[in-house]
Design a protein around this motif. Structure first.
Motif, PDB file in Angstrom:
ATOM      1  N   GLY A 111       0.818  -1.218   0.000  1.00  0.00           N
ATOM      2  CA  GLY A 111       0.000   0.000   0.000  1.00  0.00           C
ATOM      3  C   GLY A 111       0.847   1.261   0.000  1.00  0.00           C
ATOM      4  O   GLY A 111       0.521   2.250  -0.667  1.00  0.00           O
ATOM      5  N   ALA A 112       1.942   1.220   0.746  1.00  0.00           N
ATOM      6  CA  ALA A 112       2.811   2.400   0.794  1.00  0.00           C
ATOM      7  C   ALA A 112       3.552   2.578  -0.527  1.00  0.00           C
ATOM      8  O   ALA A 112       3.738   3.706  -1.006  1.00  0.00           O
ATOM      9  N   THR A 115       1.107   4.080  -2.787  1.00  0.00           N
ATOM     10  CA  THR A 115       0.903   5.497  -2.431  1.00  0.00           C
ATOM     11  C   THR A 115       1.976   6.359  -3.075  1.00  0.00           C
ATOM     12  O   THR A 115       1.682   7.425  -3.649  1.00  0.00           O
ATOM     13  N   ALA A 119       1.179   9.088  -5.898  1.00  0.00           N
ATOM     14  CA  ALA A 119       1.534  10.478  -5.589  1.00  0.00           C
ATOM     15  C   ALA A 119       2.434  11.047  -6.686  1.00  0.00           C
ATOM     16  O   ALA A 119       2.256  12.190  -7.132  1.00  0.00           O
ATOM     17  N   THR A 150       8.658   9.845  -0.553  1.00  0.00           N
ATOM     18  CA  THR A 150       7.449  10.283  -1.268  1.00  0.00           C
ATOM     19  C   THR A 150       7.627  11.722  -1.744  1.00  0.00           C
ATOM     20  O   THR A 150       7.327  12.050  -2.909  1.00  0.00           O
ATOM     21  N   GLN A 199       0.245   7.428   6.306  1.00  0.00           N
ATOM     22  CA  GLN A 199       0.687   8.572   5.509  1.00  0.00           C
ATOM     23  C   GLN A 199      -0.459   9.091   4.652  1.00  0.00           C
ATOM     24  O   GLN A 199      -1.240   8.318   4.099  1.00  0.00           O
ATOM     25  N   GLU A 200      -0.525  10.430   4.564  1.00  0.00           N
ATOM     26  CA  GLU A 200      -1.468  11.060   3.646  1.00  0.00           C
ATOM     27  C   GLU A 200      -0.692  11.969   2.713  1.00  0.00           C
ATOM     28  O   GLU A 200       0.194  12.707   3.149  1.00  0.00           O
ATOM     29  N   ILE A 212      -4.516  10.940  -0.898  1.00  0.00           N
ATOM     30  CA  ILE A 212      -4.104   9.530  -1.006  1.00  0.00           C
ATOM     31  C   ILE A 212      -3.654   9.121   0.395  1.00  0.00           C
ATOM     32  O   ILE A 212      -2.736   9.734   0.951  1.00  0.00           O
ATOM     33  N   ARG A 213      -4.319   8.150   0.988  1.00  0.00           N
ATOM     34  CA  ARG A 213      -3.977   7.768   2.367  1.00  0.00           C
ATOM     35  C   ARG A 213      -3.656   6.287   2.449  1.00  0.00           C
ATOM     36  O   ARG A 213      -4.330   5.453   1.839  1.00  0.00           O
ATOM     37  N   HIS A 214      -2.629   5.975   3.212  1.00  0.00           N
ATOM     38  CA  HIS A 214      -2.284   4.577   3.466  1.00  0.00           C
ATOM     39  C   HIS A 214      -2.127   4.361   4.966  1.00  0.00           C
ATOM     40  O   HIS A 214      -1.591   5.214   5.674  1.00  0.00           O
TER      41      HIS A 214
END
Ligand SMILES: NC(=O)C1=CN([C@@H]2O[C@H](COP(=O)(O)OP(=O)(O)OC[C@H]3O[C@@H](n4cnc5c(N)ncnc54)[C@H](OP(=O)(O)O)[C@@H]3O)[C@@H](O)[C@H]2O)C=CC1
Ligand SMILES: O=C(O)C1=N[C@H](C(=O)O)C[C@H](O)C1
Length: 250
Positions: A111-112, A115, A119, A150, A199-200, A212-214
């Motif tokens: 998921g990260a 993300t 992003a 990120t 993380q957002e 985008i949130r994980h």
């Protein structure tokens, strides 16, 4: 089929202890060493480790990797604290021992990784982008390695697309109010009991926002990535930065 011989460094830590269990449960791997602070690195060599999973802390990671590379042991590294200077040093060590590989994974969870990918894709379409990372209060460092990576990926994408700097007319009354500046992208760190790793990425344009949130709610979220890293690093000499290089994302 011979099993991959794996060592875990930081084996008593939050993620290290989970990695020990995951390696023990993997049918194609054998855990040959589980080292904590103060244990001798030579144990890995004596045990014939082929891959070391490095999950310690930013003060220990470089010494451990120097040792691993010099002994031809591949590294799967989740530990944070990476700078351009550290990456260059590691590349130099790897160049000196052809065939040896190291994966630096700012985050092992799928998921990260997604993300970061989303992003990067979205970054050029919005005027404003900010990153908020939220972790448990025992985390050693801020901002998180994932948030830093990120923000770097966002900044690279915006630069390649020729985006203007972000609009921000704020005059701050208190230092830190606008977070840390990572290549022009504000990064905010929250430390809160009850959280694990979250993380957002907030993106904003005229009349719209995209978030985008994980959420990693358990350390088990990192384990498929750790095991994938172990399986793939043995045939990936040199430095691999990011688990996405071992995933078929396109
Ligand atoms: N990439 C990813 O997906 C993830 C990365 N991380 C990162 O992994 C690292 C560890 O996190 P976490 O498990 O929460 O931290 P912990 O503090 O729980 O664990 C670190 C462990 O490493 C030990 N240690 C320190 N130095 C050495 C050394 N030289 N040799 C062997 N063991 C050592 C520590 O011992 P002692 O207690 O004595 O200090 C501790 O047991 C951090 O950098 C974190 O950000 C975490 C989760 C996911
Ligand atoms: O310390 C943690 O917990 C985590 N560290 C990594 C980071 O700094 O990005 C990965 C994940 O966020 C969990």
């Amino acid at each position: 089929m011979s099993k991959l011989r794996v060592a875990v460094l930081g084996a008593k830590g939050r993620i290290g202890s989970e990695a020990v269990r995951a390696v023990e449960a993997a049918e194609d791997m054998e855990l040959v060493a589980a080292l904590g602070r103060g244990d001798k690195l030579e144990t890995m060599v004596e045990a014939g480790a082929e891959v070391a999973v490095e999950l310690t802390d930013p003060e220990s990671v470089m010494g451990n990797l120097d040792f691993c590379v010099r002994h031809g042991i591949h590294g799967v590294v989740g530990t944070t604290g990476w700078t351009d200077e550290r990456l260059a040093r590691l590349r130099g060590w790897l160049d000196a021992v052809p065939g040896t590989g190291a994966l630096i994974a700012p985050n092992f969870s799928i998921g990260a990784v997604l993300t970061m990918r989303f992003a990067r894709q979205a970054a050029r379409f919005f005027e404003s982008v900010e990153v908020i990372e939220l972790h448990h209060p025992n985390k050693a460092d801020a901002p998180s390695g994932t948030a830093t990576r990120t923000a770097q990926l966002i900044a690279e994408a915006r630069e390649q697309a020729g985006c203007a700097p972000q609009p921000d007319a704020t005059s701050t009354a208190l230092d830190g109010a606008r977070g840390a500046d990572v290549d022009g992208v504000p990064v905010h760190s929250v430390r809160l009991r009850g959280l694990l790793a979250h993380q957002e990425v907030l993106l904003g344009g005229e009349g719209e926002t995209l978030t985008i949130r994980h959420d990693s709610t358990h350390h088990s979220s990192f384990m498929p990535g750790v095991l994938l890293g172990v399986r793939r690093v043995v045939s990936a000499p040199g430095l691999t930065l990011g688990l996405e290089h071992f995933l078929d994302l396109d």
